[in-house]
Design an enzyme around this catalytic site. Structure first.
Site, PDB file in Angstrom:
ATOM      1  CG  ASP A 127      -1.766  -1.117   1.437  1.00 44.57           C
ATOM      2  OD1 ASP A 127      -2.130  -1.718   0.421  1.00 44.57           O
ATOM      3  OD2 ASP A 127      -2.107  -1.419   2.597  1.00 44.57           O
TER       4      ASP A 127
HETATM    5  N1  URA Z   1      -1.141  -5.824   4.298  1.00 36.17           N
HETATM    6  C1  URA Z   1      -1.599  -4.565   4.255  1.00 36.17           C
HETATM    7  O1  URA Z   1      -2.573  -4.231   4.920  1.00 36.17           O
HETATM    8  N2  URA Z   1      -0.962  -3.691   3.469  1.00 36.17           N
HETATM    9  C2  URA Z   1       0.135  -3.979   2.749  1.00 36.17           C
HETATM   10  O2  URA Z   1       0.686  -3.124   2.060  1.00 36.17           O
HETATM   11  C3  URA Z   1       0.600  -5.300   2.813  1.00 36.17           C
HETATM   12  C4  URA Z   1      -0.056  -6.201   3.590  1.00 36.17           C
END
Ligand code: URA
Length: 241
Positions: free
Chosen positions: A110
């Site tokens: 993310d």
């Molecule tokens: N889980 C999440 O919530 N975000 C990420 O970027 C990776 C795993």
């Protein structure tokens, strides 16, 4: 019958697989007339080519298959894991401008997650690592919005119910409580969208900070944030197993 056995591929696929750019880039170049097949400009990206017989040229030069490239990038927060962002935000490609071949991220982190991101031009390898059936473990450091009880951490271990189904059992190790926050490490063997954040929300808290520190047994180590390094051969062999 004979026709079916030939290794036919679309021109767009051949150009993008040669490691020059994305499939969208490839379509654009073909439309611009930069690609020749057997000496003739072909402007149709869906044109079938026979990999054994046809001679393909890009900007007049014979197409060469790129060597396989596997890198490990320490993604900072604030960079999106995509090639182009319509809103013009920084992307992970801004961090690898010194790499000539077109490589793709193996999965996503993310915008507000930092940590280890593998990138490669070996699409089969990428698909394998991302395939949930292979259960490649991914480990994250998490800072929760509050102090978590043993009971809450146990729920993460056993699996919580998310909108897309229950999560698989996870390995969870509490690292410390500091002030109003619990810090813990979690290892997942699946990679659903925003999974860690959604799991923490399912136990009534929020994620304040999320860093991916390991994929399989490959650690981020001392790599400075925002930089990349090549995967070593032993690391690659271990990931492939
Ligand atoms: N889980 C999440 O919530 N975000 C990420 O970027 C990776 C795993």
């Amino acid at each position: 019958m004979e026709q079916k056995k030939r290794p036919l591929k679309t021109l767009e696929r051949v150009i993008s697989k040669a490691g020059l750019g994305s499939r969208t880039d490839a379509r654009g170049w073909i439309h611009e007339g930069r690609v020749q097949v057997n000496g003739k400009i072909i402007e149709n990206p869906d044109h079938w080519v026979d990999m054994e017989r046809d001679k393909i040229r890009f900007d007049g030069k014979p197409l060469e298959r790129q060597d396989r490239l596997y890198i490990l990038l320490y993604k900072p927060t604030g960079y999106i894991t995509t090639y182009k962002d319509p809103d013009g935000r920084p992307t992970v490609y801004d961090l690898i401008k010194d790499i000539d071949s077109f490589i793709v991220p193996v999965g996503r982190l993310d915008l507000d997650t930092s940590g280890l991101l593998l990138m490669t031009n070996d699409t089969q390898f990428a698909e394998r690592i991302m395939n949930p059936d292979f259960h490649v473990p991914k480990t994250y450091l998490v800072k929760a919005s509050e102090l978590l009880t043993d009971d809450q951490l146990d729920k993460l271990r056993k699996g919580v119910e998310l909108s897309d189904g229950p999560t698989r059992p996870a390995k969870v190790t509490k690292l410390r409580d500091s002030g109003k926050h619990t810090h813990f490490e979690i290892t997942l063997t699946e990679g659903r969208n925003r999974q860690v954040r959604r799991m923490v929300e399912a136990i009534g808290a929020r994620v304040m900070k999320l860093v991916r520190v390991r994929i399989g047994d490959i650690s981020i180590g001392t790599l400075p944030i925002g930089t990349w390094r090549l995967l070593t051969r032993p690391e690659l062999t271990r990931l492939r197993q």
